[in-house]
Design a protein around this motif. Sequence first.
Motif, PDB file in Angstrom:
ATOM      1  N   GLY A 103       0.929  -1.147   0.075  1.00 28.23           N
ATOM      2  CA  GLY A 103       0.144   0.153   0.164  1.00 28.23           C
ATOM      3  C   GLY A 103       0.556   1.187  -0.047  1.00 28.23           C
ATOM      4  N   GLU A 104       1.765   0.975  -0.312  1.00 29.58           N
ATOM      5  CA  GLU A 104       2.975   2.718  -1.005  1.00 29.58           C
ATOM      6  C   GLU A 104       1.985   3.221  -2.052  1.00 29.58           C
ATOM      7  OE1 GLU A 104       5.777   3.994  -0.172  1.00 29.58           O
ATOM      8  OE2 GLU A 104       5.916   2.909   1.588  1.00 29.58           O
ATOM      9  N   VAL A 105       2.060   2.717  -2.322  1.00 26.19           N
ATOM     10  CA  VAL A 105       1.250   3.832  -3.466  1.00 26.19           C
ATOM     11  C   VAL A 105      -0.237   2.643  -3.600  1.00 26.19           C
ATOM     12  CG1 VAL A 105       0.404   4.517  -5.596  1.00 26.19           C
ATOM     13  CG2 VAL A 105       2.831   4.210  -4.973  1.00 26.19           C
ATOM     14  N   VAL A 106      -1.363   3.635  -3.527  1.00 27.48           N
ATOM     15  CA  VAL A 106      -2.553   3.038  -3.751  1.00 27.48           C
ATOM     16  C   VAL A 106      -2.921   3.732  -4.565  1.00 27.48           C
ATOM     17  CG1 VAL A 106      -3.316   2.669  -1.281  1.00 27.48           C
ATOM     18  CG2 VAL A 106      -3.888   4.623  -2.425  1.00 27.48           C
ATOM     19  N   VAL A 107      -4.496   2.869  -5.746  1.00 26.86           N
ATOM     20  CA  VAL A 107      -4.887   3.252  -6.561  1.00 26.86           C
ATOM     21  C   VAL A 107      -6.015   3.891  -6.256  1.00 26.86           C
ATOM     22  CG1 VAL A 107      -5.884   3.076  -9.327  1.00 26.86           C
ATOM     23  CG2 VAL A 107      -3.887   1.797  -7.843  1.00 26.86           C
ATOM     24  N   THR A 108      -6.472   5.199  -6.491  1.00 28.74           N
ATOM     25  CA  THR A 108      -8.122   5.464  -6.206  1.00 28.74           C
ATOM     26  C   THR A 108      -8.732   5.780  -6.689  1.00 28.74           C
ATOM     27  OG1 THR A 108      -6.907   7.784  -6.203  1.00 28.74           O
ATOM     28  CG2 THR A 108      -6.708   7.429  -4.320  1.00 28.74           C
ATOM     29  N   ALA A 109      -9.902   6.189  -6.866  1.00 27.23           N
ATOM     30  CA  ALA A 109     -10.993   6.347  -7.397  1.00 27.23           C
ATOM     31  C   ALA A 109     -10.812   6.798  -8.867  1.00 27.23           C
ATOM     32  CB  ALA A 109     -11.744   7.150  -7.182  1.00 27.23           C
ATOM     33  N   LEU A 110     -11.238   6.521 -10.226  1.00 25.32           N
ATOM     34  CA  LEU A 110     -10.579   6.792 -11.195  1.00 25.32           C
ATOM     35  C   LEU A 110      -9.701   6.659 -11.892  1.00 25.32           C
ATOM     36  CD1 LEU A 110     -11.937  10.703 -10.815  1.00 25.32           C
ATOM     37  CD2 LEU A 110     -13.904   8.850 -12.296  1.00 25.32           C
ATOM     38  N   GLY A 111      -8.615   5.499 -11.200  1.00 20.49           N
ATOM     39  CA  GLY A 111      -8.207   4.346 -11.454  1.00 20.49           C
ATOM     40  C   GLY A 111      -6.068   5.622 -11.739  1.00 20.49           C
ATOM     41  N   LEU A 112      -6.624   6.714 -10.812  1.00 16.39           N
ATOM     42  CA  LEU A 112      -5.949   7.865 -11.103  1.00 16.39           C
ATOM     43  C   LEU A 112      -4.899   7.119  -8.889  1.00 16.39           C
ATOM     44  CD1 LEU A 112      -7.620  11.240 -10.415  1.00 16.39           C
ATOM     45  CD2 LEU A 112      -6.468   9.904 -12.386  1.00 16.39           C
ATOM     46  N   SER A 113      -3.512   7.077  -9.458  1.00 14.30           N
ATOM     47  CA  SER A 113      -2.422   6.983  -7.992  1.00 14.30           C
ATOM     48  C   SER A 113      -2.135   7.750  -7.375  1.00 14.30           C
ATOM     49  CB  SER A 113      -0.836   6.288  -8.176  1.00 14.30           C
ATOM     50  OG  SER A 113      -1.479   5.653 -10.172  1.00 14.30           O
ATOM     51  N   ARG A 114      -2.073   7.153  -6.010  1.00 17.81           N
ATOM     52  CA  ARG A 114      -1.580   8.521  -5.051  1.00 17.81           C
ATOM     53  C   ARG A 114      -1.097   7.474  -4.434  1.00 17.81           C
ATOM     54  NH1 ARG A 114      -6.591  11.015  -2.649  1.00 17.81           N
ATOM     55  NH2 ARG A 114      -4.638  11.942  -1.040  1.00 17.81           N
ATOM     56  N   GLN A 115       0.837   8.602  -2.626  1.00 16.39           N
ATOM     57  CA  GLN A 115       1.152   7.945  -2.768  1.00 16.39           C
ATOM     58  C   GLN A 115       0.022   7.005  -1.428  1.00 16.39           C
ATOM     59  OE1 GLN A 115       4.287  10.594  -1.199  1.00 16.39           O
ATOM     60  NE2 GLN A 115       5.248   7.997  -2.154  1.00 16.39           N
ATOM     61  N   GLU A 116       0.338   6.121  -0.243  1.00 14.18           N
ATOM     62  CA  GLU A 116      -0.588   5.945   0.882  1.00 14.18           C
ATOM     63  C   GLU A 116      -0.705   6.694   1.586  1.00 14.18           C
ATOM     64  OE1 GLU A 116      -1.859   3.406   3.699  1.00 14.18           O
ATOM     65  OE2 GLU A 116       0.231   4.591   3.623  1.00 14.18           O
ATOM     66  N   LYS A 117       0.689   7.697   1.907  1.00 12.19           N
ATOM     67  CA  LYS A 117       0.161   8.265   2.918  1.00 12.19           C
ATOM     68  C   LYS A 117      -0.741   9.402   3.034  1.00 12.19           C
ATOM     69  CE  LYS A 117       4.707  10.899   2.822  1.00 12.19           C
ATOM     70  NZ  LYS A 117       5.768  11.746   3.451  1.00 12.19           N
ATOM     71  N   THR A 118      -0.957   9.358   2.087  1.00 11.95           N
ATOM     72  CA  THR A 118      -1.871  11.360   1.575  1.00 11.95           C
ATOM     73  C   THR A 118      -3.500  11.094   1.433  1.00 11.95           C
ATOM     74  OG1 THR A 118      -2.356  10.453  -0.624  1.00 11.95           O
ATOM     75  CG2 THR A 118      -0.257  11.551  -0.150  1.00 11.95           C
ATOM     76  N   ILE A 119      -3.620   9.768   2.056  1.00  9.54           N
ATOM     77  CA  ILE A 119      -4.960   9.238   1.570  1.00  9.54           C
ATOM     78  C   ILE A 119      -5.614   9.410   3.518  1.00  9.54           C
ATOM     79  CG2 ILE A 119      -6.846   7.549   0.995  1.00  9.54           C
ATOM     80  CD1 ILE A 119      -5.066   6.724  -1.365  1.00  9.54           C
ATOM     81  N   GLY A 120      -7.058   9.849   2.980  1.00  7.80           N
ATOM     82  CA  GLY A 120      -7.029   9.781   4.654  1.00  7.80           C
ATOM     83  C   GLY A 120      -8.400   8.799   4.766  1.00  7.80           C
ATOM     84  N   TYR A 121      -8.522   7.746   4.481  1.00  3.74           N
ATOM     85  CA  TYR A 121      -8.855   7.012   4.081  1.00  3.74           C
ATOM     86  C   TYR A 121      -8.643   4.659   4.413  1.00  3.74           C
ATOM     87  CZ  TYR A 121      -9.357   7.139  -0.563  1.00  3.74           C
ATOM     88  OH  TYR A 121      -8.587   7.421  -1.896  1.00  3.74           O
ATOM     89  N   ALA A 122      -9.154   4.651   5.017  1.00  2.00           N
ATOM     90  CA  ALA A 122      -8.891   3.190   4.954  1.00  2.00           C
ATOM     91  C   ALA A 122      -9.353   2.711   2.983  1.00  2.00           C
ATOM     92  CB  ALA A 122      -9.593   2.296   5.756  1.00  2.00           C
ATOM     93  N   ALA A 123      -7.646   2.238   2.773  1.00  3.86           N
ATOM     94  CA  ALA A 123      -7.455   1.227   1.368  1.00  3.86           C
ATOM     95  C   ALA A 123      -6.779   0.646   1.632  1.00  3.86           C
ATOM     96  CB  ALA A 123      -7.142   2.919   0.449  1.00  3.86           C
ATOM     97  N   SER A 124      -7.468  -0.687   1.350  1.00  8.24           N
ATOM     98  CA  SER A 124      -6.236  -2.280   1.255  1.00  8.24           C
ATOM     99  C   SER A 124      -5.338  -2.495  -0.248  1.00  8.24           C
ATOM    100  CB  SER A 124      -6.721  -3.151   1.737  1.00  8.24           C
ATOM    101  OG  SER A 124      -7.391  -2.627   3.555  1.00  8.24           O
TER     102      SER A 124
END
Lengths: 1069, 495
Positions: A103-124
């Motif tokens: 989970g260092e990088v997670v794929v978020t909605a719309l297929g965009l990648s973001r760094q895991e640490k910038t995310i404010g919700y649980a994503a596994s």
Amino acid sequence: MKKVLSSLFLLLLLCTSVIAQDRTVTGTIKGKDDGVPLPGVSVRVKGTSSGTQTGANGQYSIRVSGAAPVLVFTYVGYTSQEVSVGSRSVVNVSLAADATQLGEVVVTALGLSRQEKTIGYAASTVKAEEVTAARNSNVMTGLQGKVAGVNISNAGAPGASTKVVIRGVSSFSGGNNPLYVIDGVPSNNTTMNNAFTGSTESQFSRSVDFGNQGNDFNPEDVESVTVLKGASATALYGSRAAHGVIMITTKRAKQNQKLNVTYTGSANFSNVLRVPQTQNVFGQGWPFFDLMENGSWGPKLDGVEREWGTEVDGVSQKKPFAYVKNNIRDFYESGYDVQNAITLSGGGENNSLFFSYSNATQDGVVPTDADHFSRNNFSLRGTSTYGKFKADYSLNYIRRDMKAVFAGQGTSDGGATLYQELIQIPVDIPISGFKDYNAVYNNIDNYFTPYADNPYYTINENGTRLQDDRVFGKLELSYEVLKNTRLIGRLGGDFNNTKIQDHGAVVRYTPGSFSDINGKAPVVGRYGENFRKDGQIDVNLLMQGDYKLNDDIRLGGVAGFNYNQRRYDLLNSYLSGLSIPNWYSLQNKSTSEPISESILNLRRLMAVYGNIDFGFRDYWFVNVSLRNDWSSTLPQNNRSYFYWGANTALVLTDMFKDWQSENLNYLKVRAAWGQTGNDAAPYRIGTSFIPSRPPLGFGDIYAPLNGVPALTESNNKGNNNLKPEITTEWELGLDSRFLNNRIGLDVSYYNRKTKDQIIRASVAPEAGYTTQTLNIGNIQNKGIEARLTLVPVKTDNFQWDLATTFTKNESEVLKLYGDAQELLIENAYSVDYVARVGAPLGIFRVPKIRRVEEGEHAGKIIVGTNGYEAIDPNGKEDYGTSNPDFVLGFNNSFRYKNFSLSAVIDWRKGGQFYSYTKQLNAFVGNTMQTTYNDRQPFVVPNSVKAVVVNGVTTYVENNIPIPTTSMYSYWYGNTNQARYRDYVLDRDFVKLRELVFTYSVPKTFTSKLKLSSVDLSLIGRNLLMFTPKSNTFVDPEGTNYGNDIASEFGEFAAGPTMRSIGASIRVGF
Amino acid sequence: MKKIYSIALLLLFVLTQTACKKTLDINDADPNYVGDADPKYLLPSGITFSASKIGGDLQLVGSFWSQHYTQNNNSSQYRTLDSYNLTISSYNSTWNNLFGGGLKDLKLTMQKSEAQGLWNYYVAAEVMSAFDYHILNDFYGAVPIKSGLDYDNNPQPTYDDSKEANLQIIAMLNDAISKVPQAAALPAMGNEDFLFTGDMDNWRQFAKSLKLKILMRDFAANTAQIQALLQEDDLLETDAKMDVFVDSENKSNPLYEQDRRKLNTAANMRASNTLLKFLLANNDPRVAAFYEKTVESQTAGSTWPVYSGIEQGNYALTQTATRSSRAIVLPTDAVYFMSAAEVSFLKAEAFARLGNAGSAKSNYDNGVTLAFERWNSANLPLNAAPFIAPGGRYAFVAGSVESMVEQIIQQKWVAATRSQAWDSFFDQNRTGYPRVSTVATTDAAYVPGRYTVSVTSVIAAGQLPRRLLFPKSSSDYNPNAPKVVPITEKMYWHK
């Protein structure tokens, strides 16, 4: 501090400029496992602010100074390495993939990648290696026990559906499965079950599970799977993401990558995991010994050789009147599954291509190939980059062929079903002896009982098959219109054609034969065909920007438009009553005509959305997403609805640098709030006039009769005031790592309310409708999910990793609608599965036993004149819930040099389910429970009987014994309704889901073979299962109620699940 | 930059405001079905729903509780019914489909035909509705007529008690009768009138016959009206039945379809000793119309009786199914609502109660004759004449009112077999005939034709079921639904 910030700034800008240095060091960075050059690896000189990145070919060049320069190589998903340069000018490094860095990088909605640490919700996020470790034939089964907050279970048979429930069931009427998104494009996830065979029968007749389309993807294509759980995370997906999103990112070739070929193969053998355990004391009879009974209510087994079965030409067969060990288990055979996958990938300067082919073949444990699954996947994916222009495209073709065994109950036209017949064989009769179903003692005329059928006949003569062709893909074009601003157009399509056929053999008994004389009902035969065409088109136009406003603030954003159309066409026809045996065609008409229907279902959705990402320094992040939908399925006035979500993450260890230590490596807190809206199914606004088909106790009457057409107003009243369903959720979370990353803990607490669900809610029939489409209810799901990772032992050669996931969800129905306190979700016989205000979603209700209300006998059971527990005709009583107390998953992995061993254990605690398998076993006297008191007369314990004197009822101690000859009637719910509670079993289990032992052939050896890697594995799946004492019958995860809320109810003579053992090989060329 | 954004915004605006509407206006109406229907299509639906439930589940309940049939000992489908072990969840589908289907379609037929002046459809729908309400009222003891079937204005209707409901039903019948002249002037309905193919005289007679039947529920209070109806003598001389069923999947007699075709065992309904012993004791040839020969008696050398029954409710018996007679139900059996035989018995009873033994006898004789004729065929020639002739088994003996009523209802009970079994259940409740035996049919003191209490009864000793329980499907969603009344509690017109 400023220095750090500026170095971060430089890193962020992917800066290649360098500050004055003494000398230049170059090198190539490759992946340790596959030897593929890694582009984009960050290369930094330790203790300085200078850094660079590897290019497309994995090469870098950096200037270093000082006496003992140390280079630090970091790359997402890989273990960082520090290398002393010494006097070298070339430093080549192989980076090892790091499983703990999930989970260092997670794929978020719309297929965009973001760094895991910038995310404010649980994503596994789960990486490919974990998904495919046990070589499951579908992606989601590979995630079992590995993600907190997600319950994944598989119905059992080859190719059967996988149920994925994220943060608890929250929808009354289905649609609890998440949205599957492949590389940013939503994909179809229709579950093919007997609703598609055109049978108007309920789910428990001739039920079939042909799987859900979420099972279709080739696991070897998967790079990673990210599970988005909360509303804040999924808000951008809108309507269909109310139950979470499974984001699948596929493997792609990199640019300037040499041709890379891998092959993976696996072969497993399977056997049946759990068969009902039967009593071994009493044999055939009902209640006296009888050669033609289908139950074990007879005398005690004495081992004496006697005649049994039907007499043919005056001769009977002989066998000992003794318990047959492993009787049902021996009916099943070994199954197998074989998978082969090959991938080719490579890239040039501007283009890269990835191709994969895989096939999966599985034959289940039922004898013959009646349960069979095969799938062929072809995938082609590529990217093109020309300056500011980028293209990303994929095309996939999947062909699926399945044969399935009917579960549940038989029908009068389609004949008997396997599992029901298996149960109805007395414990002293060897089942495997019926295999030759045409043999004189086993055939339809002479099968030993007129009350059941030869199980071998059902699998050989009745069946159903599916053929599915599916094409999906996407085309994404993007152009950098301004610096850091891209315009992206993404077109996705998903189309499939499905054909399902089912047949049931004509059974006619020879006049004067045993079956004929005993009034066995003939079977008229049945043939059905079902064609379904699904199509989904999804278009996104979006503008994406990412700007650094100043040293401290980063601002990103997306604004977009979405158009989605989903359509299916259905043509279904079946003929009940065939004229000529063994000819399965709609033309084989007897007195009956084929019954046909065709349905068009079309819906559209448009949306505009926006997303703002705000980053402050490197530790505070805020994300806001907004979306407005216009749905065709809602009334014009309520068609448009807006919802939004926001979340924030604060990395405390970055904010307060001095917090960071060897003991505390990382600490992040997060908070999120969000909403998702959901629309209705199509055509729920108006009330239609439909062909008149009055339902009977069993079956229906269909108009036209006597050539007279008839239309009836639908029993469901439409609703012109529907509004969207809104899910609101907030969550808090914490992500932390301690002791040099040896301990990691990620915890979330969430609270979700789902309001105004659109369902066909029951209303009082005397007002003219039995249901109305209504916005109803308010359901709360709150819970905790946690993932604890430990590295108890770590040496150069040996490492032990342990990851534990914990899921606890509590649901409560806060409100239904109007005065309604209860809503029926599913039922079988007298066991109801309902939603009731104040209770968890999904509780069991069974016939209520009458008890003395007051006086000296208060609380005691009241019995009827027959001595059985008396039933209160006015209602039912609660008997458990389908919801677990908690679920724990344990992932252990041990690595020693080139060996590794991993095990996944799942423990589900609490909850109940209905088991028809037990009910039928109780009916035929095969359950252990029926041997209570050695079947000698007994009085219901702690009970009283009513005595009426002069109209006044009093209670005295019950002295009415249940006679031995009535035991069969006492233990069966239909004759003693109090016993229905016996068929609601504990759902708890502990399963050893996966056990994988892998040996990686040393590189020194593989290189001699001109191979880059060879891994050999031994694989066990579902090797062990433990259940509580009450459940000695079935795997609590096996069901024939599909993969939605109805499946939470339980099983109705469902097929068994399987255990498998095998081996796999993975070769990289 | 600015330009691009404004263009994009404009594009979005245009898209959402204009094209959108058209693109999204696709789900307001369901393209798979029509949005409205004429009386021509609604009337046959209303009748079919009525026939499906009355001729299906209710015929089943009636057949068991009238002791024509009992549960087979080797299977278990109707054990709860045969042991009177019903709950508020039992037979809810009857209520749901008569209200949500039959009665609603009939009401829509009335509304639409009134608007279009199609009085023939109006009359047929109103009489059929009245009949459905009558059946429900007599089974449940209260039924929402006044405020029912009006979801938009009254989603939680109040129930009319049994007495009030009967007044409502009679008002409906009077209204229908008054519209018959207008209806008769219109071109006749065709086959969509499953009962009388458009014959309005028959509809009028059906209405009047039903009126007589309901008035008989309180003879003392309604004597004048009953006398007027007898005097007018404009009552059914033909059967009000739906006779369009064929031996084909989903198109058969509803009881046949559900019990024989769709259940995986077709052996559940067996001869009850109560009726069988009566038929055998009287050498009544109709036994062959009601019950199959035992399989065992058909094997060579067997001495087992040709017809053999099971004590009511004695499904705990251990014997092979080949030894008991199965009930005969054919796919082509009609569903009866009212029959000419029933009307004759009704008249006979009314005359008996008026002390007119002569008319009672002639109508009784006619009733028995029609009851025999119903099953008369080349394969099974049936003639009632020797039975009703003086000295015959069923010869009418004039006497006290009660003795005459007993003879009439006893025969009406036999006549109701395989056709109007719910009606003999009502009659027993109303008149107490057939009488209830205090001994089993196997006892030497047993008088053939007397009811026995189910061997496996779960209700208080000596009691019989009198009603169905108000359905859960109503009480769960309608706070105005009555509180549950015990299955043994009598209604105002019960004896």
